[in-house]
Design a protein around this motif. Sequence first.
Motif: not given
Length: 310
Positions: A60, A73, A76, A68-70, A166, A136, A134, A63-64
Motif C-alpha cells: 500500500r 497492476l 504481482c 498507482i492504483r491497484p 512498484v 508490484l 505496472y 502504491l501510494e
Amino acid sequence: MSGIKIRGTGRGLPERVLTNDDLAKKVDTSDQWIVSRTGIRQRRLCTEETHADLCAAAARAALERGGIRPEELGVCIVATMTPDTLVPSAACTMQRALGLSCDTLCFDLNAACTGFLYALHTAECLLAAAPRKYGLVIGADVFSRVLDWSDRSTCILFGDGAGAAVVEWRAEWPSAGAVLGCAGNDGLLRCPAGGTLSMEGQQVFRFALEAVPWCIAQVLERQGVTAEAVDLFVFHQANARIIDLVAKKYGIPPEKYYKNIQRYGNTSAASIPIALSELEEAGRLPAGTRAMLVGFGGGLTWGGALVEIA
Ligand code: ACO
C-alpha cells in the motif's frame, strides 16, 4: 531497449523490537559480540502480525508513493520463503487484500535472500507481455518462524519484515540488466520444509565476499558503465562487515551506500526493498537516480541489477 524503472517503494515492519540484550537472556551471547561481528543492534519480530499484514502494508505504501492504483497492476510477485500459507500464495492473498484485477499475474517466488532481485527481473520480463505495464514486487520474510532459538550462531542474525516496489515498464527504457545465478548447495544454508534454518556462517561469509563484487562487475559490464555512474549501492543486509568490505574493495564512499542492518537484522528477501523505502523517504532517491542492487543467499543464489528511479 525495454525495461523497468521504480515508481514507488514501501515497507511493512512488525512493532515488536528485540534488542541484543533481550536475546542475551535467551541464548549465550552478548550485545558486544553481535554488534562487533554483524553490526546488528536490534531486529523486529512478528507477534500479532502475519506475513500478509507486512506485505499489504509495504504494498500500500509503495502504491501510494508511486501514485498507482491497484487495478493498474499487471503483475504481482512476492519473493519469500516463509509465507503464511503455501496455497493460497502470498501474492494471491495480496490480490484480494489490495483489490487487484483478476487477470493480474500473482505468484510467489523463492530465491531466499536474493528473492527480490529474482522477482524484479521476472517482473521486467513479464511486464513486456502484460496488458498493464505496472508491476508490484514484494520481498517479505518472517524468519522468526524458521529460526532455531537455541542456535546462537543463527538466531541473532535475522528479523521479520517486508518491502515493496512498484515498477513501470516502457519499451523505450533500458533494462535493469539483471545478472542472476545459482549454484545448488544444500550444505551451507539449509531450511527443510517445516524445519529450522541451519547455516555454515563462515563459509557463507566467504561466498558473499566473492558473489557481491562479482555481481557488481557483471552488471557494470553489461550496462557499459563504471562504478562512478552508480548513484547508490543497496546491498542485501546480511552483515555490516560484508557491506563495508565490498564498499572498501570498490572504493565506494559512505554516502553512496546504505546500511540499516543495525535496526532490522537480516530480513532476507525484504532487506533491499526496505532499504529502498527508507532511502526514498529520506529524499535520497530523486527521479533519475541509478541504484545498484545486489543480493545473495540460500540456494546458493546471487543477483545484481542497475535500476533507475522514474
Ligand atoms: N554469541 C557469542 N558467540 C558466538 C555467537 C553468538 N551469537 N555465535 C557464534 N559464537 C561463537 C562461536 O561458537 C565461535 O566460538 P569458538 O571460537 O569458541 O568456536 C566464535 O563465536 C566465532 O564464531 P564464528 O562462526 O567464527 O564467527 P564469525 O565471525 O564467522 O561470525 C557470522 C559468524 C556472524 C554468522 C558470520 O559468519 C556471518 O555473518 N556469515 C554470513 C551469514 C550470511 O550472510 N547469511 C546470509 C545469507 S542468509 C539467507 O539467504 C537465508
